[in-house]
Design a protein around this motif. Structure first.
Motif, mmCIF file in Angstrom:
data_model
loop_
_atom_site.group_PDB
_atom_site.id
_atom_site.type_symbol
_atom_site.label_atom_id
_atom_site.label_comp_id
_atom_site.label_asym_id
_atom_site.label_seq_id
_atom_site.Cartn_x
_atom_site.Cartn_y
_atom_site.Cartn_z
ATOM 1 N N LEU A 104 30.270 21.701 16.595
ATOM 2 C CA LEU A 104 31.253 22.036 17.634
ATOM 3 C C LEU A 104 31.929 23.375 17.349
ATOM 4 N N ALA A 105 32.267 23.616 16.090
ATOM 5 C CA ALA A 105 32.857 24.910 15.731
ATOM 6 C C ALA A 105 31.865 26.031 16.023
ATOM 7 N N SER A 106 30.599 25.792 15.736
ATOM 8 C CA SER A 106 29.580 26.806 16.006
ATOM 9 C C SER A 106 29.455 27.087 17.493
ATOM 10 N N ILE A 107 29.578 26.065 18.302
ATOM 11 C CA ILE A 107 29.466 26.262 19.753
ATOM 12 C C ILE A 107 30.688 26.998 20.295
ATOM 13 N N PHE A 108 31.869 26.586 19.897
ATOM 14 C CA PHE A 108 33.083 27.135 20.490
ATOM 15 C C PHE A 108 33.513 28.485 19.903
ATOM 16 N N PHE A 109 33.166 28.768 18.652
ATOM 17 C CA PHE A 109 33.647 29.989 18.012
ATOM 18 C C PHE A 109 32.564 31.037 17.763
ATOM 19 N N SER A 110 31.365 30.851 18.274
ATOM 20 C CA SER A 110 30.274 31.766 17.958
ATOM 21 C C SER A 110 29.975 32.792 19.039
ATOM 22 N N GLY A 111 30.707 32.752 20.118
ATOM 23 C CA GLY A 111 30.414 33.669 21.212
ATOM 24 C C GLY A 111 29.464 33.092 22.230
ATOM 25 N N PHE A 112 29.202 31.808 22.140
ATOM 26 C CA PHE A 112 28.305 31.149 23.078
ATOM 27 C C PHE A 112 28.968 30.990 24.442
ATOM 28 N N PHE A 113 30.224 30.545 24.458
ATOM 29 C CA PHE A 113 30.964 30.379 25.711
ATOM 30 C C PHE A 113 31.870 31.559 26.023
ATOM 31 N N GLN A 115 33.271 35.496 24.810
ATOM 32 C CA GLN A 115 32.979 36.670 24.002
ATOM 33 C C GLN A 115 33.953 36.708 22.826
ATOM 34 N N LEU A 116 33.498 37.189 21.694
ATOM 35 C CA LEU A 116 34.323 37.176 20.487
ATOM 36 C C LEU A 116 35.591 38.001 20.639
ATOM 37 N N TYR A 117 35.546 39.076 21.403
ATOM 38 C CA TYR A 117 36.737 39.908 21.564
ATOM 39 C C TYR A 117 37.841 39.179 22.335
ATOM 40 N N GLN A 118 37.517 38.096 23.040
ATOM 41 C CA GLN A 118 38.516 37.332 23.772
ATOM 42 C C GLN A 118 39.278 36.350 22.883
ATOM 43 N N LEU A 119 38.801 36.153 21.669
ATOM 44 C CA LEU A 119 39.453 35.245 20.735
ATOM 45 C C LEU A 119 40.514 35.989 19.935
ATOM 46 N N ARG A 120 41.551 35.284 19.535
ATOM 47 C CA ARG A 120 42.570 35.886 18.661
ATOM 48 C C ARG A 120 41.979 36.073 17.269
ATOM 49 N N TRP A 121 42.641 36.900 16.451
ATOM 50 C CA TRP A 121 42.068 37.266 15.159
ATOM 51 C C TRP A 121 41.800 36.085 14.229
ATOM 52 N N PRO A 122 42.631 35.015 14.153
ATOM 53 C CA PRO A 122 42.239 33.915 13.246
ATOM 54 C C PRO A 122 40.934 33.244 13.683
ATOM 55 N N ALA A 123 40.759 33.123 14.994
ATOM 56 C CA ALA A 123 39.521 32.526 15.499
ATOM 57 C C ALA A 123 38.337 33.457 15.291
ATOM 58 N N GLN A 124 38.573 34.757 15.345
ATOM 59 C CA GLN A 124 37.485 35.707 15.097
ATOM 60 C C GLN A 124 37.012 35.637 13.646
ATOM 61 N N ILE A 125 37.931 35.396 12.730
ATOM 62 C CA ILE A 125 37.554 35.246 11.321
ATOM 63 C C ILE A 125 36.664 34.018 11.155
ATOM 64 N N ALA A 132 25.962 30.763 13.399
ATOM 65 C CA ALA A 132 25.599 30.783 14.821
ATOM 66 C C ALA A 132 26.053 32.072 15.494
ATOM 67 N N THR A 133 27.148 32.663 15.040
ATOM 68 C CA THR A 133 27.626 33.923 15.608
ATOM 69 C C THR A 133 26.580 35.016 15.441
ATOM 70 N N TYR A 134 26.038 35.118 14.235
ATOM 71 C CA TYR A 134 25.016 36.123 13.960
ATOM 72 C C TYR A 134 23.719 35.788 14.703
ATOM 73 N N GLY A 135 23.388 34.494 14.736
ATOM 74 C CA GLY A 135 22.172 34.072 15.419
ATOM 75 C C GLY A 135 22.226 34.331 16.914
ATOM 76 N N ILE A 136 23.342 34.012 17.547
ATOM 77 C CA ILE A 136 23.475 34.216 18.989
ATOM 78 C C ILE A 136 23.418 35.699 19.325
ATOM 79 N N LYS A 137 24.147 36.497 18.574
ATOM 80 C CA LYS A 137 24.145 37.944 18.815
ATOM 81 C C LYS A 137 22.731 38.514 18.657
ATOM 82 N N THR A 138 22.052 38.101 17.608
ATOM 83 C CA THR A 138 20.707 38.598 17.343
ATOM 84 C C THR A 138 19.718 38.130 18.415
#
Length: 179
Positions: A104-113, A115-125, A132-138
């Motif tokens: 669930l963390a991978s789905i919600f925090f990886s840029g799947f739903f 974009q990462l820039y829309q998340l606040r900095w703690p969530a971006q960390i 999954a973040t690297y995998g989705i981007k790639t």
């Protein structure tokens, strides 16, 4: 979940005692687990990618070899996290629960739903700690944009896979040695 259940079920079913008595060491056992799970997940990934491309019409604009490499790295890192989870849990149900939280963390925090820039900095960390973040981007770069993936993202995935393998190897060695 597959990797997490693998070692947990062996610890509680008594198979770990058989492994302790076998001539195989922790490295060989872990390699066997990685290989078997990777082959199974590789077949599943190939089927899913085939369905996406040929049935649903998702374009494949990039290189198939980079797609295979990125998929393999994501599978290896995910297995590493699964084996890591199995070292800390006390039951099969805990293993599944922690795996689902990680999923669930991978789905919600990886840029799947979002974009990462829309998340606040703690969530971006948190996002950049998840494979999954690297995998989705790639995979987006390869399949949808038709560009060569950023090599630093592939190196990060490879580094994560290596570090997790080393940790899991040491952990399995400690499990096999303790009485």
């Amino acid at each position: 979940s597959l990797a997490a259940l693998s070692i947990v079920s062996e610890r509680f079913s008594g198979t770990m005692e058989i492994m302790r008595a076998s001539p195989a060491n922790a490295f060989e056992i872990l390699i066997g687990k990685y290989l078997s799970c990777s082959i199974f997940l590789g077949v599943v990934s190939a089927l899913l990618i085939g369905l996406l491309h040929f049935v649903l019409g998702v374009p494949m604009l990039g290189s198939w070899k980079f797609l295979a490499l990125a998929s393999l790295l994501v599978v290896l890192v995910s297995l590493g996290f699964g084996f890591l989870i199995s070292g800390f849990v006390r039951s099969d149900s805990q293993s599944v629960q922690f795996s689902m939280v990680f999923l669930l963390a991978s789905i919600f925090f990886s840029g799947f739903f979002l974009q990462l820039y829309q998340l606040r900095w703690p969530a971006q960390i948190v996002s950049w700690l998840l494979p999954a973040t690297y995998g989705i981007k790639t995979l987006q770069d390869i399949m949808l944009r038709g560009i060569q993936p950023q090599m630093n993202l592939l190196w990060i995935l490879a580094g994560m896979a290596t570090v997790l393998f080393m940790i899991n190897w040491a952990r399995l060695h400690r499990l096999l040695v303790q009485r």
